[in-house]
Design an enzyme around this catalytic site. Structure first.
Site, PDB file in Angstrom:
ATOM      1  CG  ASP A   1     -37.612   7.512  42.895  1.00 16.70           C
ATOM      2  OD1 ASP A   1     -38.763   7.757  42.493  1.00 16.70           O
ATOM      3  OD2 ASP A   1     -36.711   7.079  42.146  1.00 16.70           O
TER       4      ASP A   1
ATOM      5  NE  ARG B   1     -35.556  11.427  42.801  1.00 20.95           N
ATOM      6  CZ  ARG B   1     -35.388  10.901  41.611  1.00 20.95           C
ATOM      7  NH1 ARG B   1     -35.874   9.733  41.328  1.00 20.95           N
ATOM      8  NH2 ARG B   1     -34.739  11.524  40.678  1.00 20.95           N
TER       9      ARG B   1
ATOM     10  NE  ARG C   1     -39.861  12.608  43.919  1.00 20.87           N
ATOM     11  CZ  ARG C   1     -39.782  11.581  43.083  1.00 20.87           C
ATOM     12  NH1 ARG C   1     -39.930  10.360  43.520  1.00 20.87           N
ATOM     13  NH2 ARG C   1     -39.523  11.789  41.810  1.00 20.87           N
TER      14      ARG C   1
ATOM     15  CG  ASP D   1     -39.003   4.563  40.269  1.00 17.64           C
ATOM     16  OD1 ASP D   1     -39.906   5.421  40.214  1.00 17.64           O
ATOM     17  OD2 ASP D   1     -37.795   4.828  40.169  1.00 17.64           O
TER      18      ASP D   1
END
Length: 158
Positions: A96, A93, A84, A98
């Site tokens: 990811d 990307r 990344r 989150d």
């Protein structure tokens, strides 16, 4: 142990491979257990540069003793292992990860906001959350309320 939800996404390299590797690493997080994953969804990119490849997305629910900051550090290490790079906001990307929601925690720091401030606007978060927990509340409302608000976003289970 606190219940947390983590969003997963990839649209560079081989997204299926990136998500499989992320799943392998998430189930091995320290001080964490009971990782459960939603089905995977293919979605169009939201924000960022035009003409990005579609994303492959999912959500993970797990229980952890890690603090939100410790969890963020672990997730960023997994992202780094996947190559990344943080060059363009909302850009393409390899991986990811989150933190969408962390049980009983509201937080707004320069590095982490909880719950995730835009999760309720994104079909690629809402539908996988519904798959894992239909009665879950996000931003104080039932997920089905938010899902109805984002009808029309391109999302397809794979």
């Amino acid at each position: 142990m606190k219940r947390v939800y983590i969003g997963l996404g990839s649209n560079l390299g081989v997204p299926e491979q990136q998500l499989h590797q992320a799943v392998d690493r998430l189930v091995k997080l320290p001080k964490s257990q009971n990782a459960t994953f939603s089905p995977w969804y293919r979605t169009s990119a939201v924000g960022g540069p035009a003409n990005q490849p579609d994303y492959l997305n999912a959500v993970c629910r797990l229980h952890t003793q890690l603090t939100p900051e410790q969890l963020l550090t672990e997730l960023q290490a997994i992202e780094a292992q996947a190559g990344r790079e943080r060059i363009i906001r909302w850009g393409p990307r390899t991986l990811d990860l989150d933190i969408i929601w962390y049980e009983q925690i509201q937080l707004d720091t320069p590095t982490l906001t909880l719950p995730h401030p835009r999760a309720h606007l994104r079909a690629f978060v809402l539908q996988p959350l519904l798959d894992l927990s239909a009665d879950f509340l996000l931003q104080g409302s039932e997920l089905r309320v938010w899902r109805d608000a984002i009808v029309g976003q391109n999302i397809q289970q794979v």
